[in-house]
Design an enzyme around this catalytic site. Structure first.
Site, PDB file in Angstrom:
ATOM      1  N   CYS A   9      14.399  47.875  99.922  1.00 48.85           N
ATOM      2  CA  CYS A   9      15.650  47.675 101.281  1.00 48.85           C
ATOM      3  C   CYS A   9      15.504  48.364 102.168  1.00 48.85           C
ATOM      4  O   CYS A   9      14.523  48.953 101.824  1.00 48.85           O
ATOM      5  CB  CYS A   9      16.602  48.449 101.248  1.00 48.85           C
ATOM      6  SG  CYS A   9      17.992  47.550  99.308  1.00 48.85           S
ATOM      7  N   ARG A  59      19.297  43.661 103.250  1.00 43.93           N
ATOM      8  CA  ARG A  59      19.322  44.276 101.911  1.00 43.93           C
ATOM      9  C   ARG A  59      18.482  43.281 101.366  1.00 43.93           C
ATOM     10  O   ARG A  59      18.317  42.476 100.923  1.00 43.93           O
ATOM     11  CB  ARG A  59      20.530  43.974 101.712  1.00 43.93           C
ATOM     12  CG  ARG A  59      21.388  44.525  99.224  1.00 43.93           C
ATOM     13  CD  ARG A  59      22.404  44.788  99.868  1.00 43.93           C
ATOM     14  NE  ARG A  59      22.971  45.112  98.348  1.00 43.93           N
ATOM     15  CZ  ARG A  59      24.017  43.829  98.093  1.00 43.93           C
ATOM     16  NH1 ARG A  59      24.298  43.175  98.515  1.00 43.93           N
ATOM     17  NH2 ARG A  59      24.189  44.251  96.562  1.00 43.93           N
ATOM     18  N   SER A 108      19.618  42.234  96.612  1.00 45.08           N
ATOM     19  CA  SER A 108      20.431  42.985  95.874  1.00 45.08           C
ATOM     20  C   SER A 108      19.942  43.079  95.117  1.00 45.08           C
ATOM     21  O   SER A 108      19.276  42.321  93.945  1.00 45.08           O
ATOM     22  CB  SER A 108      21.255  41.681  96.151  1.00 45.08           C
ATOM     23  OG  SER A 108      22.415  41.348  97.793  1.00 45.08           O
ATOM     24  N   ILE A 109      20.624  44.390  94.268  1.00 40.61           N
ATOM     25  CA  ILE A 109      19.864  44.524  92.816  1.00 40.61           C
ATOM     26  C   ILE A 109      21.834  45.072  91.862  1.00 40.61           C
ATOM     27  O   ILE A 109      21.858  44.623  91.095  1.00 40.61           O
ATOM     28  CB  ILE A 109      19.370  45.650  92.985  1.00 40.61           C
ATOM     29  CG1 ILE A 109      17.794  45.576  93.575  1.00 40.61           C
ATOM     30  CG2 ILE A 109      19.680  46.630  91.301  1.00 40.61           C
ATOM     31  CD1 ILE A 109      16.924  46.676  93.467  1.00 40.61           C
TER      32      ILE A 109
END
Length: 216
Positions: A2, A48, A50-51
């Site tokens: 990120c 971001r 996303s995880i």
């Protein structure tokens, strides 16, 4: 991966367009979403990837009453353990994201929040209570980058040098190793905004009392 960036200025309110330009340079680090927060002379932004909590983890993330905001690049490995502890202390969570743990842990433990973290992270927290404080922290091994520049009544920080104000830093000079006024952050720094008039480094920032295993 990120990307985060932000500004704390004593020269007046942060320009949202300028903050957006800084954030746009980090889009390759976080293509899934972007967000920003501006409170007078302070602005935070995040890109971001996303995880964790794919749907609910967009940043910046605030505490229950919106007085403390956080952006993060990284992953907190012990976030579930910390979350259980914070929920037991009465904190209310709106997401399952590890980033939200940071804002509540800071509320609970102040600058010592970073000592509890296990993971790789670069974090910026804006505490809008009282005079206002901006706290920047990075993991002990420096896995996640965080650069800052403190000059002319303004602090700017970012995950990459290219996101810092254009025209003030010569990228060629930086690459060739010549001195400029940007710095790579190690450990934890705290800055205080006094009534939006001055940006002052805290008298005893944790960078002078480093976390165990951190060398400046």
């Amino acid at each position: 991966m990120c990307g985060i960036c932000g500004i704390a200025s004593s020269r007046g309110a942060v320009d949202p367009a300028r903050l957006a330009e800084m954030s746009a340079t980090l889009v390759h680090r976080g293509p899934d979403s972007d967000g920003s927060f501006v409170d007078g002379g302070v602005g935070l932004a995040a890109r971001r990837l996303s995880i964790i909590d794919l749907e609910g983890g967009d940043q910046p993330i605030a505490n229950e009453d919106g007085t403390v905001h956080v952006v993060q690049n990284g992953e907190i490995y012990n976030h579930e353990e910390l979350r259980r502890e914070l929920e037991a202390a009465g904190h209310r969570f709106r997401t399952r994201c590890d980033t939200e743990v940071l804002v509540h842990l800071y509320e609970e433990q102040g600058d010592d929040f970073a000592r509890r973290l296990r993971g790789m992270f670069a974090v910026a927290i804006w505490d809008g209570r009282g005079a206002g404080r901006l706290v920047l922290a990075r993991d002990r091994f420096g896995i996640k980058p965080l650069l800052y520049r403190h000059a002319d009544g303004e602090l700017a920080f970012a995950s990459e040098l290219r996101a810092l104000p254009r025209g003030e830093i010569d990228l060629d000079d930086h690459v060739s190793g010549r001195e400029d006024r940007s710095r790579q952050l190690w450990g934890l720094l705290a800055f205080t905004l006094w009534h939006q008039r001055h940006v002052e480094r805290a008298p005893q920032p944790l960078s002078n009392r480093p976390l165990q295993g951190v060398a400046r």
